[in-house]
Design a protein around this motif. Structure first.
Motif, PDB file in Angstrom:
ATOM      1  N   MET A 271     -26.144 -14.052  -8.483  1.00 51.81           N
ATOM      2  CA  MET A 271     -27.672 -13.603  -7.952  1.00 51.81           C
ATOM      3  C   MET A 271     -28.138 -14.453  -6.848  1.00 51.81           C
ATOM      4  O   MET A 271     -28.783 -13.996  -5.761  1.00 51.81           O
ATOM      5  CB  MET A 271     -28.679 -13.694  -9.330  1.00 51.81           C
ATOM      6  CG  MET A 271     -28.225 -12.659 -10.151  1.00 51.81           C
ATOM      7  SD  MET A 271     -29.406 -13.005 -11.469  1.00 51.81           S
ATOM      8  CE  MET A 271     -29.140 -11.330 -12.544  1.00 51.81           C
ATOM      9  N   ALA A 272     -28.227 -15.786  -6.968  1.00 51.43           N
ATOM     10  CA  ALA A 272     -28.892 -16.673  -5.935  1.00 51.43           C
ATOM     11  C   ALA A 272     -28.271 -16.509  -4.498  1.00 51.43           C
ATOM     12  O   ALA A 272     -28.887 -16.474  -3.687  1.00 51.43           O
ATOM     13  CB  ALA A 272     -28.831 -18.110  -6.354  1.00 51.43           C
ATOM     14  N   ASN A 273     -26.893 -16.363  -4.620  1.00 52.21           N
ATOM     15  CA  ASN A 273     -26.183 -16.142  -3.432  1.00 52.21           C
ATOM     16  C   ASN A 273     -26.419 -14.657  -2.790  1.00 52.21           C
ATOM     17  O   ASN A 273     -26.351 -14.582  -1.506  1.00 52.21           O
ATOM     18  CB  ASN A 273     -24.601 -16.163  -3.616  1.00 52.21           C
ATOM     19  CG  ASN A 273     -24.255 -17.696  -3.446  1.00 52.21           C
ATOM     20  OD1 ASN A 273     -23.830 -18.120  -2.290  1.00 52.21           O
ATOM     21  ND2 ASN A 273     -24.329 -18.449  -4.515  1.00 52.21           N
ATOM     22  N   LEU A 274     -26.807 -13.840  -3.450  1.00 55.85           N
ATOM     23  CA  LEU A 274     -27.131 -12.347  -2.823  1.00 55.85           C
ATOM     24  C   LEU A 274     -28.533 -12.664  -2.292  1.00 55.85           C
ATOM     25  O   LEU A 274     -29.009 -12.044  -1.164  1.00 55.85           O
ATOM     26  CB  LEU A 274     -27.334 -11.321  -4.067  1.00 55.85           C
ATOM     27  CG  LEU A 274     -25.857 -10.475  -4.467  1.00 55.85           C
ATOM     28  CD1 LEU A 274     -25.938  -9.887  -5.913  1.00 55.85           C
ATOM     29  CD2 LEU A 274     -25.435  -9.938  -3.371  1.00 55.85           C
ATOM     30  N   GLU A 275     -29.324 -13.431  -3.048  1.00 54.37           N
ATOM     31  CA  GLU A 275     -30.639 -13.686  -2.513  1.00 54.37           C
ATOM     32  C   GLU A 275     -30.520 -14.556  -1.311  1.00 54.37           C
ATOM     33  O   GLU A 275     -31.333 -14.083  -0.067  1.00 54.37           O
ATOM     34  CB  GLU A 275     -31.514 -14.588  -3.556  1.00 54.37           C
ATOM     35  CG  GLU A 275     -33.078 -14.856  -3.179  1.00 54.37           C
ATOM     36  CD  GLU A 275     -33.985 -13.725  -3.024  1.00 54.37           C
ATOM     37  OE1 GLU A 275     -35.253 -14.112  -2.807  1.00 54.37           O
ATOM     38  OE2 GLU A 275     -33.595 -12.580  -3.215  1.00 54.37           O
TER      39      GLU A 275
END
Length: 540
Positions: A271-275
């Motif tokens: 999720m953080a990498n998508l963000e």
């Protein structure tokens, strides 16, 4: 990072008046003198606060709704979890059910669109503070204009599609997110303990085999109690290589930590990498350079196509390379290397033991007045106190800047340059530098950077680099350089790799993102809430 800082500062100070592609005629003495001058930071005034968007007011401004437009937006809302964003299924269902006044349905669709498209376009949390990001009036105005254009084109869903990042591996990460959401991951762990290697036996070796079988790196044709053999060692090497860990084939402690990352943290990492991809500018530049520190990789892009790839070395953990974007303005062939006292001290220790080293390696030493002195004139009694000396090294075979340096002025004084330690590129983990980025095959990168620039073909680049004169080449067109730190990356085959969190930067982003994920989930308005109750907090 201090060596890069001094090199960059020295070059900027001594080359500002140099004509395009002319040799730098300033002397090292001037370099050393100017390095000693203090740099006074300029603290800008605090910018005025920008107005936060009133989403309900902006939703009321959206005109032109039809049942087809609402349906197209609602269907896209179901995609929010695949982007790692808060669930909007209840909103999509309420819009598709069509129960209620048309004006209220339009308003609900407008609110849900602004929230979802805003998350896609600008992110859920602020990249600097990691606090939940609020939508500003200018942001909302952009999204409303985009939706109106989509209405006119007869494709309302395009307004949401155009808000999603266009980074090449974003879709691969989305596919991975859908995979992990569809199947509850069963990730067996490996009990903590000492490292494992060939010949070891026991329950922890069985656990390691089970874990790598779940990763698809090992088939199930093994028996409990089997020794740590060559097949297991090969599987461990493959796992380490994909994670950018040193592929030793031993299950060392770094590999154990990576294997035992809990499923919820793995999902949070995704999720953080998508963000992080949503934080990047949409206009990366027609020709631009992209560096992912966690992957030790540099990419040169042109017109949406990958033109070149280069392996890189990055800063050690104690001098980690920062993330930022700036424009490359010029390159230097045969650069000098100038160091402030902090970085020079290890060298001076060597010279104190063996003064002839300074002459053998070509170093030049200057006192505080900028006068060149012999290594034998150094007053070693001042060691550890007010050290008044500076050191510079001219271009040559032992100069750690190598044959070329790529300059994109930035507040960190971090640059891309060649290295004399080229044999280290064979290693998988390459965090060796003092903060700058060392690039493999730098003259080939220089050729790409100078492509189309009059008089600078590869033959001339090679000819100048073969000499010893520092030469600055200003770029006709600046090239954006983007330096990122992404620990989940997509491969050409559509799969993703979870990389070692080299600088331990992920946890803060993951924690902040998961907190925002809960706090930013919007409820349905009262008129659309089912009797069973609300969803969460407010849109506002």
């Amino acid at each position: 990072m201090t060596s890069c800082l001094a090199a960059g500062l020295s070059l900027v100070l001594t080359c500002t008046a140099v004509s395009v592609a002319q040799p730098v005629e300033t002397g090292p003495q001037a370099d050393a003198t100017r390095e000693a001058e203090p740099v006074v930071p300029i603290v800008p005034d605090e910018p005025p606060a920008l107005p936060v968007a009133d989403l309900e007011r902006w939703a009321d401004r959206i005109t032109g709704w039809t049942a087809e437009h609402r349906e197209a937006i609602a269907i896209r809302l179901f995609d929010a979890p695949s982007h790692g964003l808060p669930d909007l299924d209840a909103h999509a269902t309420a819009i598709l059910d069509g129960q209620g006044p048309e004006a209220e349905l339009n308003r609900l669709a407008g609110l849900a669109y602004l929230r979802f498209a805003g998350w896609l376009e600008f992110g859920l949390i602020d990249p600097e503070t990691h606090e939940p990001r609020v939508l500003l009036d200018d942001d909302a105005a952009l999204l409303v204009r985009r939706l109106r254009w989509a209405f006119e084109a007869g494709d309302a869903a395009r307004a949401i599609d155009d808000s999603a990042p266009t980074v090449r591996d974003y879709d691969a990460l989305r596919s991975e997110m859908m995979r992990v959401l569809a199947v509850t991951p069963i990730w067996p762990g490996v009990q903590t303990g000492p490292s494992l290697s060939t010949g070891d036996r026991g329950p922890r070796v069985d656990q390691l085999r089970t874990r790598l079988t779940a990763e698809g790196l090992l088939d199930g044709n093994w028996q409990e109690g089997d020794a740590y053999d060559l097949r297991l060692e090969t599987a461990v090497r493959r796992y380490q290589g994909r994670a950018n860990l040193a592929p030793s084939g031993r299950m060392d402690q770094a590999t154990l930590r990576q294997l035992n990352l809990p499923p919820d943290r793995r999902v949070g990492q995704l999720m953080a990498n998508l963000e992080q991809r949503r934080w990047r500018t949409r206009d990366l530049g027609r020709r631009h350079i992209w560096v992912n520190l966690a992957d030790f990789r540099l990419e040169a892009w042109e017109d949406g196509e990958l033109a070149r790839e280069h392996e890189v070395m990055v800063g050690r953990q104690a001098s980690s390379t920062p993330e930022f974007s700036e424009d490359m303005q010029y390159i230097v062939l045969n650069p000098w290397w100038g160091l402030p006292a902090g970085s020079a001290r290890p060298r001076f220790q060597s010279f104190r033991r063996n003064p002839s080293l300074a002459r053998e390696l070509g170093f030049r030493i200057y006192n505080r007045g900028g006068e060149a002195i012999s290594v034998y004139e150094i007053d070693w009694s001042r060691w550890g106190g007010d050290w008044p000396y500076r050191m510079s090294q001219p271009p040559g075979a032992t100069n750690p800047m190598g044959e070329v340096k790529f300059i994109f002025p930035n507040r960190y004084n971090v640059y891309i340059h060649d290295t004399t330690e080229r044999d280290q590129f064979v290693r998988t983990r390459r965090d060796f530098s003092a903060g700058c980025i060392r690039v493999q095959d730098p003259l080939a990168l220089a050729e790409w950077v100078l492509e189309g620039q009059d008089g600078w073909d590869r033959a001339r680049i090679d000819a100048v680099a073969a000499g010893s004169s520092p030469t600055v080449v200003w770029l006709d067109d600046r090239i954006p350089v983007h330096i990122a730190y992404w620990t989940v990356v997509g491969d050409d085959d559509g799969r993703v790799r979870y990389l070692n969190d080299l600088y331990r930067r992920d946890n803060r982003v993951i924690d902040a993102y998961l907190a925002a994920l809960d706090s930013q989930s919007p409820p349905l308005p009262d008129s659309f809430r089912p009797l069973s109750g609300a969803v969460a907090v407010s849109f506002d």
